[in-house]
Design a protein around this motif. Structure first.
Motif, mmCIF file in Angstrom:
data_model
loop_
_atom_site.group_PDB
_atom_site.id
_atom_site.type_symbol
_atom_site.label_atom_id
_atom_site.label_comp_id
_atom_site.label_asym_id
_atom_site.label_seq_id
_atom_site.Cartn_x
_atom_site.Cartn_y
_atom_site.Cartn_z
ATOM 1 N N LEU A 267 45.783 36.190 9.154
ATOM 2 C CA LEU A 267 45.440 35.147 8.183
ATOM 3 C C LEU A 267 46.243 35.328 6.901
ATOM 4 N N ILE A 268 46.299 36.552 6.395
ATOM 5 C CA ILE A 268 47.060 36.824 5.171
ATOM 6 C C ILE A 268 48.533 36.464 5.379
ATOM 7 N N SER A 269 49.090 36.870 6.515
ATOM 8 C CA SER A 269 50.483 36.569 6.829
ATOM 9 C C SER A 269 50.717 35.061 6.896
ATOM 10 N N SER A 270 49.788 34.348 7.510
ATOM 11 C CA SER A 270 49.894 32.890 7.635
ATOM 12 C C SER A 270 49.846 32.208 6.268
ATOM 13 N N ILE A 271 48.936 32.667 5.418
ATOM 14 C CA ILE A 271 48.819 32.102 4.070
ATOM 15 C C ILE A 271 50.119 32.314 3.297
ATOM 16 N N LEU A 272 50.656 33.525 3.339
ATOM 17 C CA LEU A 272 51.901 33.826 2.631
ATOM 18 C C LEU A 272 53.062 33.007 3.190
ATOM 19 N N HIS A 273 53.124 32.892 4.498
ATOM 20 C CA HIS A 273 54.196 32.118 5.132
ATOM 21 C C HIS A 273 54.151 30.653 4.691
ATOM 22 N N LYS A 274 52.973 30.069 4.717
ATOM 23 C CA LYS A 274 52.830 28.674 4.293
ATOM 24 C C LYS A 274 53.182 28.515 2.817
ATOM 25 N N TYR A 275 52.774 29.464 1.997
ATOM 26 C CA TYR A 275 53.042 29.390 0.558
ATOM 27 C C TYR A 275 54.536 29.436 0.265
ATOM 28 N N ILE A 276 55.251 30.384 0.865
ATOM 29 C CA ILE A 276 56.682 30.505 0.554
ATOM 30 C C ILE A 276 57.507 29.380 1.156
ATOM 31 N N ASN A 277 56.961 28.699 2.168
ATOM 32 C CA ASN A 277 57.659 27.556 2.756
ATOM 33 C C ASN A 277 57.147 26.228 2.201
ATOM 34 N N ASN A 278 56.415 26.312 1.099
ATOM 35 C CA ASN A 278 55.898 25.137 0.390
ATOM 36 C C ASN A 278 55.070 24.230 1.298
ATOM 37 N N ARG A 279 54.297 24.847 2.202
ATOM 38 C CA ARG A 279 53.436 24.087 3.095
ATOM 39 C C ARG A 279 51.968 24.437 2.877
ATOM 40 N N PHE A 280 51.704 25.225 1.843
ATOM 41 C CA PHE A 280 50.330 25.605 1.533
ATOM 42 C C PHE A 280 49.706 24.469 0.743
ATOM 43 N N VAL A 281 48.622 23.922 1.241
ATOM 44 C CA VAL A 281 48.004 22.753 0.626
ATOM 45 C C VAL A 281 46.617 23.113 0.130
ATOM 46 N N ASP A 282 46.348 22.754 -1.112
ATOM 47 C CA ASP A 282 45.027 22.981 -1.692
ATOM 48 C C ASP A 282 44.115 21.820 -1.311
ATOM 49 N N ARG B 13 36.231 38.384 1.516
ATOM 50 C CA ARG B 13 36.223 36.932 1.763
ATOM 51 C C ARG B 13 37.275 36.551 2.802
ATOM 52 N N ILE B 14 38.456 37.190 2.722
ATOM 53 C CA ILE B 14 39.515 36.934 3.710
ATOM 54 C C ILE B 14 39.043 37.337 5.101
ATOM 55 N N ARG B 15 38.380 38.482 5.192
ATOM 56 C CA ARG B 15 37.887 38.946 6.494
ATOM 57 C C ARG B 15 36.852 37.978 7.072
ATOM 58 N N VAL B 16 35.980 37.456 6.227
ATOM 59 C CA VAL B 16 34.967 36.499 6.691
ATOM 60 C C VAL B 16 35.651 35.223 7.187
ATOM 61 N N ILE B 17 36.596 34.722 6.414
ATOM 62 C CA ILE B 17 37.308 33.505 6.809
ATOM 63 C C ILE B 17 38.066 33.738 8.114
ATOM 64 N N ALA B 18 38.733 34.870 8.229
ATOM 65 C CA ALA B 18 39.488 35.193 9.445
ATOM 66 C C ALA B 18 38.561 35.264 10.654
ATOM 67 N N THR B 19 37.397 35.887 10.475
ATOM 68 C CA THR B 19 36.426 35.963 11.570
ATOM 69 C C THR B 19 35.983 34.566 11.980
ATOM 70 N N ASP B 20 35.708 33.708 10.985
ATOM 71 C CA ASP B 20 35.309 32.323 11.275
ATOM 72 C C ASP B 20 36.412 31.570 12.023
ATOM 73 N N GLU B 21 37.672 31.891 11.707
ATOM 74 C CA GLU B 21 38.819 31.235 12.344
ATOM 75 C C GLU B 21 39.177 31.899 13.679
ATOM 76 N N GLY B 22 38.570 33.060 13.955
ATOM 77 C CA GLY B 22 38.832 33.756 15.213
ATOM 78 C C GLY B 22 40.172 34.460 15.259
ATOM 79 N N MET B 23 40.560 35.042 14.114
ATOM 80 C CA MET B 23 41.839 35.752 14.069
ATOM 81 C C MET B 23 41.700 37.015 13.243
#
Length: 106
Positions: A69-84, A54-64
């Motif tokens: 994508l995984i790194s970006s998600i983790l970065h946003k989460y630990i900096n309290n910027r990950f929004v549901d 699923r991550i690979r599909v989302i990353a492909t859709d986002e063009g990255m």
């Protein structure tokens, strides 16, 4: 020479007079912070096969790449910027409901 500048360089040229000289010590500290923030460390991570797909599909859709994508998600989460997205929709619905009820009672 100014004609060959890109938009960011033109802004720097325009604001150059407002820049302040800093000490060598402060410059070294800033350079150290920048160097630390740009360092990457390789890790091994075990993921559920379905989640990875699923991550690979989302990353492909986002063009990255999926690792980015995984790194970006983790970065946003630990900096309290990950929004549901669902949380935002719920808040939006509550605000709309409250707004509607206020105008209804007036």
């Amino acid at each position: 020479m100014k004609d060959n500048l890109d938009s960011n360089e033109k802004i720097i040229e325009e604001e150059a007079g407002s820049y302040k000289i800093i000490s060598d010590q402060k410059k070294k500290k800033i350079e150290s912070i920048i160097e630390k923030s740009s360092k990457k460390k390789t890790i091994t991570l075990r993921l559920n096969a379905n989640d990875l797909e699923r991550i690979r599909v989302i990353a492909t859709d986002e063009g990255m790449p999926y690792q980015t994508l995984i790194s970006s998600i983790l970065h946003k989460y630990i900096n309290n910027r990950f929004v549901d997205k669902n949380d935002i929709l719920k808040v939006s619905e509550i605000m709309e409901y409250n707004s509607f009820n206020k105008t209804k009672t007036v």
